[in-house]
Write an enzyme that holds these catalytic residues in place. Structure first.
Site, PDB file in Angstrom:
ATOM      1  N   ARG A 182       0.859  -1.178   0.000  1.00 50.88           N
ATOM      2  CA  ARG A 182       0.000   0.000   0.000  1.00 50.88           C
ATOM      3  C   ARG A 182       0.898   1.232   0.000  1.00 50.88           C
ATOM      4  O   ARG A 182       1.962   1.245   0.612  1.00 50.88           O
ATOM      5  CB  ARG A 182      -0.923   0.015   1.234  1.00 50.88           C
ATOM      6  CG  ARG A 182      -2.093  -0.952   1.140  1.00 50.88           C
ATOM      7  CD  ARG A 182      -3.070  -0.543   0.054  1.00 50.88           C
ATOM      8  NE  ARG A 182      -4.202  -1.445  -0.078  1.00 50.88           N
ATOM      9  CZ  ARG A 182      -4.251  -2.468  -0.912  1.00 50.88           C
ATOM     10  NH1 ARG A 182      -3.209  -2.739  -1.664  1.00 50.88           N
ATOM     11  NH2 ARG A 182      -5.325  -3.216  -0.997  1.00 50.88           N
ATOM     12  N   GLU A 235      -3.771   8.179  -5.242  1.00 47.50           N
ATOM     13  CA  GLU A 235      -3.932   7.541  -6.543  1.00 47.50           C
ATOM     14  C   GLU A 235      -5.144   8.134  -7.254  1.00 47.50           C
ATOM     15  O   GLU A 235      -6.198   8.295  -6.640  1.00 47.50           O
ATOM     16  CB  GLU A 235      -4.120   6.026  -6.370  1.00 47.50           C
ATOM     17  CG  GLU A 235      -2.888   5.339  -5.810  1.00 47.50           C
ATOM     18  CD  GLU A 235      -3.032   3.827  -5.695  1.00 47.50           C
ATOM     19  OE1 GLU A 235      -4.087   3.287  -6.101  1.00 47.50           O
ATOM     20  OE2 GLU A 235      -2.085   3.171  -5.226  1.00 47.50           O
ATOM     21  N   HIS A 269      -1.008   0.765  -9.962  1.00 51.45           N
ATOM     22  CA  HIS A 269      -1.695  -0.192  -9.096  1.00 51.45           C
ATOM     23  C   HIS A 269      -2.223  -1.377  -9.909  1.00 51.45           C
ATOM     24  O   HIS A 269      -3.407  -1.714  -9.878  1.00 51.45           O
ATOM     25  CB  HIS A 269      -2.849   0.502  -8.368  1.00 51.45           C
ATOM     26  CG  HIS A 269      -3.220  -0.191  -7.079  1.00 51.45           C
ATOM     27  ND1 HIS A 269      -3.640   0.491  -5.962  1.00 51.45           N
ATOM     28  CD2 HIS A 269      -3.237  -1.495  -6.728  1.00 51.45           C
ATOM     29  CE1 HIS A 269      -3.913  -0.364  -4.981  1.00 51.45           C
ATOM     30  NE2 HIS A 269      -3.664  -1.582  -5.432  1.00 51.45           N
TER      31      HIS A 269
END
Length: 325
Positions: A232, A261, A280
């Site tokens: 993360r 993000e 991601h």
């Protein structure tokens, strides 16, 4: 005895999961988006959080009568660990198992890219520049993987198979681990970095791991070391990482996750030549959405039959019960 079909609310951002008809064959399905969720949750048996980046569940959670079971189409569940759900009797499950091997392959790929300087070759090719360089071997290099759950273990096995020496960091220290050998306490991470070539982050986001890699930890890294984060974004203090890269106290970073993000266009990370950025996607291989639905369907059938659910998250710790981190 025939049980009534459970009511399942499927939260998505406009694109429902594939094979939704297969879920509808065993449940009464309600498709909802963020704004529709507050009206859908009361009376719903199951919430399938397909849009795992949504933060609407906490806002929409009813004061009473929430779903009996919430399933996340992701391995991380930190966005669902809000007090009302944690304190409730609602069972929370995740999609552990779908992402393990793809993410391990991604980590190996970034290690190889750094060692063979592939990212520089691509940039030179774009400029039609021929520049010979020497590269590195990965056999004999060392990696410390933070996070000793299924994803971390898959990474350890992949890197070990490539000839690297791998240790781990988790909630508690131990020796003789089948995948890591030695496992150090994450709290003592800074004490075990002086001989590490690759620091790999694959831990869940918890109160204990937030901001784990800060200026203190980065100061203990070798200047030739690289950081790889597939866990993360909030595991890393981004400003401290940028400073370490700018001052050449770290040789590079491969980042698949970020504390914000999408990564903002003005982030200095975009312009750094020894930083690899991906949006991601380290676990998202061809067919991954079908695998996520298959896992949920298997759990849904067990739920309908009154059987034990798989991948039950310990809501106090933030990850699946029985797995070390």
């Amino acid at each position: 005895m025939t049980h009534p079909a459970p009511t399942v609310a499927v939260l998505h951002a406009g694109t429902p999961p594939p094979s939704l008809d297969r879920i509808a064959a065993v449940a009464d399905v309600r498709e909802v988006t963020d704004d529709q969720l507050p009206d859908a949750l009361p009376g719903t048996d199951v919430l399938f959080v397909w849009d795992f980046r949504s933060d609407a569940v906490a806002r929409a959670w009813p004061a009473t009568g929430g779903p009996r079971w919430v399933h996340a189409a992701s391995a991380g569940v930190n966005h669902l660990l809000f007090p009302a759900l944690v304190d409730s009797d609602t069972v929370l499950t995740n999609s552990r198992g779908v992402f393990d091997q793809p993410m391990a392959e991604y980590v190996l790929g970034t290690v190889l890219s750094f060692a063979k300087d592939l990212h520089t070759s691509v940039r030179l090719q774009d400029r039609k520049q021929w520049r010979h360089r020497e590269t590195e071997r990965i056999a004999g290099k060392s990696a410390l993987v933070v996070g000793t759950g299924p994803i971390g273990r898959a990474i350890a096995r992949q890197l070990t198979a490539a000839g690297m020496t791998v240790t781990g960091a988790g909630r508690r220290a131990r020796t003789g681990d089948p995948d890591f050998g030695d496992v150090h306490r994450s709290d003592d991470l800074a004490d075990h970095l002086d001989q590490i070539d690759y620091l790999v982050l694959a831990a869940p986001l918890t109160e204990q791991t937030t901001g784990l890699v800060d200026s203190t930890v980065l100061a203990r890294c070798r200047p030739t070391a690289r950081l790889i984060n597939v866990g993360r974004g909030e595991l890393v203090v981004t400003d401290d990482l940028i400073t370490a890269l700018r001052e050449h106290r770290l040789a590079g970073a491969a980042l698949d996750v970020f504390d914000t993000e999408p990564l903002p266009p003005d982030s200095p990370l975009w312009e750094m030549p020894d930083v690899l950025i991906s949006p991601h996607m380290s676990g998202d291989t061809v067919g991954w959405t079908d695998e996520l639905v298959e896992l949920f369907l298997a759990n849904l059938r067990d739920y309908a039959d009154g059987a034990k659910l798989r991948n039950v998250v310990d809501k106090q710790r933030g990850y699946v019960s029985g797995s070390e981190h």
